[in-house]
Motif scaffolding. Structure first.
Motif, mmCIF file in Angstrom:
data_model
loop_
_atom_site.group_PDB
_atom_site.id
_atom_site.type_symbol
_atom_site.label_atom_id
_atom_site.label_comp_id
_atom_site.label_asym_id
_atom_site.label_seq_id
_atom_site.Cartn_x
_atom_site.Cartn_y
_atom_site.Cartn_z
ATOM 1 N N SER A 42 0.834 -1.200 0.000
ATOM 2 C CA SER A 42 0.000 0.000 0.000
ATOM 3 C C SER A 42 0.868 1.249 0.000
ATOM 4 N N MET A 43 1.990 1.189 0.687
ATOM 5 C CA MET A 43 2.900 2.332 0.672
ATOM 6 C C MET A 43 3.356 2.606 -0.745
ATOM 7 N N VAL A 46 0.432 4.103 -2.827
ATOM 8 C CA VAL A 46 0.179 5.510 -2.493
ATOM 9 C C VAL A 46 1.258 6.395 -3.097
ATOM 10 N N ALA A 50 0.894 9.346 -5.930
ATOM 11 C CA ALA A 50 1.263 10.736 -5.649
ATOM 12 C C ALA A 50 2.259 11.252 -6.670
ATOM 13 N N LYS A 54 2.075 14.270 -9.430
ATOM 14 C CA LYS A 54 2.998 15.400 -9.531
ATOM 15 C C LYS A 54 3.551 15.513 -10.939
ATOM 16 N N LYS A 112 8.061 2.995 6.381
ATOM 17 C CA LYS A 112 7.185 4.136 6.447
ATOM 18 C C LYS A 112 7.380 5.092 5.279
ATOM 19 N N ASN A 113 8.432 4.906 4.544
ATOM 20 C CA ASN A 113 8.642 5.791 3.396
ATOM 21 C C ASN A 113 9.018 4.941 2.193
ATOM 22 N N ASP A 117 10.819 8.378 -2.965
ATOM 23 C CA ASP A 117 10.892 9.711 -2.378
ATOM 24 C C ASP A 117 12.287 10.002 -1.854
ATOM 25 N N TRP A 118 12.836 9.049 -1.162
ATOM 26 C CA TRP A 118 14.117 9.275 -0.496
ATOM 27 C C TRP A 118 15.072 8.172 -0.906
ATOM 28 N N ASN A 289 10.529 10.931 -7.284
ATOM 29 C CA ASN A 289 9.557 11.973 -7.018
ATOM 30 C C ASN A 289 10.173 13.319 -7.363
ATOM 31 N N LYS A 292 11.226 15.998 -4.735
ATOM 32 C CA LYS A 292 12.359 15.911 -3.833
ATOM 33 C C LYS A 292 13.669 16.176 -4.540
#
Lengths: 353, 372
Positions: A42-43, A46, A50, A54, A112-113, A117-118, A289, A292
């Motif tokens: 699910s992470m 999502v 997103a 963008k 959690k991420n 993104d990172w 992303n 970032k």
């Protein structure tokens, strides 16, 4: 130790909380394999949604053919960077605790991420740096970055709060290698110590534990179980006997659990295939992303939006202040100041000049 | 020279940059305006008055200030100069002031001085006590009123109105104020008398003690003399005489000790009364409030040394440097073993346990972590 004059209040039949179950590792970072998969899936979904949004905002229509990463590929990438942590720790000669903690932080962060993104490259450095601090083996930032090629201190520091926040500021980790040491000590109290415990057994077990760190074992099993599994891979009979001795009516330990862990370590505890990782990394560069990435349009847009919000806030504050000033002294009427004499008695400078 | 010194204050000493004039070392500070030594200053003196008219020679530290209405710092010499001939207008605010109205300053900060003066004045009038009120709430309300009046006076809010209220209060409660004044006076007097009494008692006791000592000494002298006499005169056995005399002396000292002990007991009574405290004994302090199960029944620490590679350094350390911080090896072993058995029987979670999607407070809508 002095004895207490008063006894602590007697717990009448209330079950005492086991100390491991009071730790955050048990309470917040314990999953089942299925739920782990669900969380990651699910992470990933999502995040992809997103980022897609963008990119669409940037250039509509371009996002359809971007190869986003799947959850498994993210796991692969993270695994690769876990091996990098081990290598770095070896280079710095960090104690085992630091290495283990750093790896745990990295794995928890990527629960959690998302990788898109990172990028793990810098997060890994930050996680290791945080681990040195929380494991009471701190070193200065310069000392840290000096020995890592192509790293600026800001790379490490920028993400520090982010990593800490993703860990929910729960820095205390129970490790399997500590449990292994405990087992090593405790088997010496076994009644029939026919087996001469040689350090080789210990080292072999330790290598199994290191392999287990590449897996998800610590999110599902307790550190003592993992340690026992590793020990059992190294010295099966001793481990079985020790397990026997610990098994009792109050505590029923199921050997199946240990077997599960053993298979897990043996199947998944291998370092990653470099080629596959390189492939994933290449794709990552495409699907990162944009927000970032400093310098991209989306990043600038986000920055601008943030700036605007801050500006508005500042203006509003100035407005209220101005209003207060206009309507008279915001602190109420002043006590009439005693006329300043010719000599300033507040000046405490006692020298002549 | 002496002659020059008597009129020294007229001459005006110049203050040089590098050193101060001798008489003013402690008084003046660096911010004392540096006076250039010109002919005008020698006679014209030093600092200019705020009114700009005349000059003073030194700015002195003992400022005197007017009644709380003005709060102007004025030095003593200026007061003498301005107000000796009767009430005169203040050089700054032009209010007519009397010399009597000046009080010496006790606080460095003039606002504090003013506040203290106001409170002193108000306390003289508003002296109702707790017993004068039916309940605590009424007392507190009264106190709040008083504080409000004080605040107004200190900060010059509605001064005429506040004064009117004070007058009204005084008129209404004149009798009660009087009564309370009497009561306070009586209390003060009673205290003084008590102190006097104590002092007298102490003196009396000291006197008595001295007299006792005198008497003792005399007795001893007499004894000795009587022994000598008896030895001279009587022909009894010498030792027996001495023994009898000694018995006499002993009896006498015992009698005296009994009497003094009675006096000391009163002092002890006082002390014991003071020492008697009716405090409620403290709640016993239980340092460890949590009560965890720490797997004690799952293992047992081996009483002898373990064969342990990791603790070799600590064990071989002769000087104990590594143990200096309170490191106890047995505790480390115990903790390791505890870690080894912790949760050994915890079955792993299976199936889709309800783990919510991690939603940290710092996440915004798209799931991005918002860095605070």
């Amino acid at each position: 130790m002095a004895t207490l004059a008063i006894e602590p209040p007697q717990e009448n039949k209330a079950k005492k909380l086991p100390i491991y179950e009071a730790s955050t590792q048990f309470r917040n970072w314990r999953f089942s394999f299925e739920s782990l998969a669900k969380v990651r899936g699910s992470m990933n979904a999502v995040a992809v949604a997103a980022i897609r949004k963008k990119i669409e905002a940037d250039e509509p229509g371009s996002s359809s053919d971007i190869p986003f990463l799947t959850a498994d590929e993210e796991v692969l990438l993270v695994k690769h960077y876990i091996t990098m942590i081990s290598r770095l720790s070896g280079g710095f000669k960090f104690p085992e605790e630091v290495e283990a903690t750093g790896i745990t932080y990295l794995k928890r962060f990527y629960l959690k991420n998302t990788v898109m993104d990172w990028h793990p490259k810098n997060i890994m450095l930050t996680a290791l740096f945080l681990a040195t601090k929380t494991s009471n083996a701190p070193l200065s930032l310069e000392g840290y970055t000096r020995l890592i090629p192509k790293t600026a201190p800001s790379d490490v520091l920028d993400n520090e709060f982010l990593v800490a926040q993703s860990l929910s500021f729960e820095f205390s980790v129970w490790h399997a290698h500590r449990a292994l040491w405990g087992i090593w000590l405790d088997v010496q109290t076994l009644p029939d110590s026919t087996v001469k415990l040689s350090p080789d057994i210990y080292n072999s077990a330790l290598s199994h534990i290191r392999a287990s760190r590449l897996t998800d074992a610590e999110f599902v099993y307790t550190p003592s179980q993992i340690a026992l599994a590793a020990f059992s891979l190294a010295a099966p009979e001793v481990a079985a006997r020790w397990l026997e001795s610990k098994n009792s009516a109050a505590h029923t330990i199921s050997p199946n659990v240990i077997e599960e862990i053993k298979t897990l370590i043996q199947t998944q505890g291998h370092p990653t295939n470099v080629e596959a990782v390189r492939e994933v990394d290449r794709r990552l560069r495409l699907c990162k992303n944009p927000e970032k990435v400093p310098g991209s349009k989306a990043y600038m847009a986000k920055k601008a939006a943030e700036e605007k919000k801050a500006e508005e806030k500042r203006l509003k504050k100035a407005e209220t202040l101005q209003k207060a000033m206009d309507e008279g002294d915001p602190f109420g009427s002043e006590i009439p100041k005693s006329r300043v004499g010719l000599v300033d008695y507040e000046d405490d400078d006692d020298d002549d000049d | 020279m002496a002659a020059a010194r008597t009129g020294g204050w007229l001459q005006g000493k110049t203050v040089r940059r590098s050193g101060l004039a001798s008489s003013s070392t402690s008084a003046t500070r660096s911010s004392t305006p540096q006076i250039q030594s010109t002919s005008a200053t020698i006679f014209g003196g030093g600092v200019k008055d705020p009114s700009g008219r005349t000059s003073e020679y030194f700015v002195c530290r003992d400022f005197i200030f007017a009644l709380y209405s003005a709060l102007t710092p004025v030095c003593e010499s200026c007061i003498d100069r301005l107000f000796t001939l009767g009430p005169a207008p203040c050089p700054i605010c032009n209010k007519t002031l009397r010399k009597l109205a000046f009080t010496p300053q006790t606080f460095e900060d003039l606002t504090v001085e003013k506040e203290v003066a106001v409170r002193r004045r108000i306390a003289k009038d508003f002296n109702k006590r707790r017993e004068d009120f039916p309940n605590l709430r009424a007392y507190n309300d009264h106190l709040e009123q008083v504080e409000e009046l004080t605040f107004n006076l200190i900060n010059d809010i509605d001064v005429p109105e506040t004064e009117a209220r004070i007058q009204k209060y005084k008129a209404e409660n004149a009798a009660l104020i009087e009564l309370n004044l009497q009561r306070e006076e009586a209390y003060a007097r009673a205290l003084k008398e008590q102190e006097e009494g104590e002092r007298r008692e102490r003196e009396a006791r000291a006197l008595e003690l001295r007299q006792e000592e005198e008497a003792e000494r005399e007795e001893k002298e007499k004894d000795r003399r009587s022994i000598i006499d008896k030895l001279e005169t009587s022909d009894k056995d010498a030792t027996k005489v001495i023994a009898r005399a000694k018995a006499h002396a002993l009896k006498r000292t015992n009698a005296r000790n009994v009497s003094t002990s009675a006096m000391q007991s009163s002092a002890q009574l006082l002390r014991s009364r003071a020492a008697q405290s009716f405090d409620i004994p403290d709640v016993p302090h239980v340092p460890l409030q949590d009560d965890y199960y720490a797997y004690e029944d799952m293992f047992e620490l081996k009483p002898e040394m373990y064969d342990d590679v990791f603790s070799e350094a600590v064990r071989k350390d002769r000087e104990g440097i590594m143990r200096a911080g309170g490191y106890i090896l047995e505790e480390a072993w115990e903790r390791a073993i505890r870690c080894a058995v912790a949760g050994l029987d915890l079955a792993p979670l299976v199936g889709l346990v309800d783990v919510p999607i991690p939603r940290l407070p710092g996440l915004d809508d798209s799931g991005d972590v918002v860095m605070a």
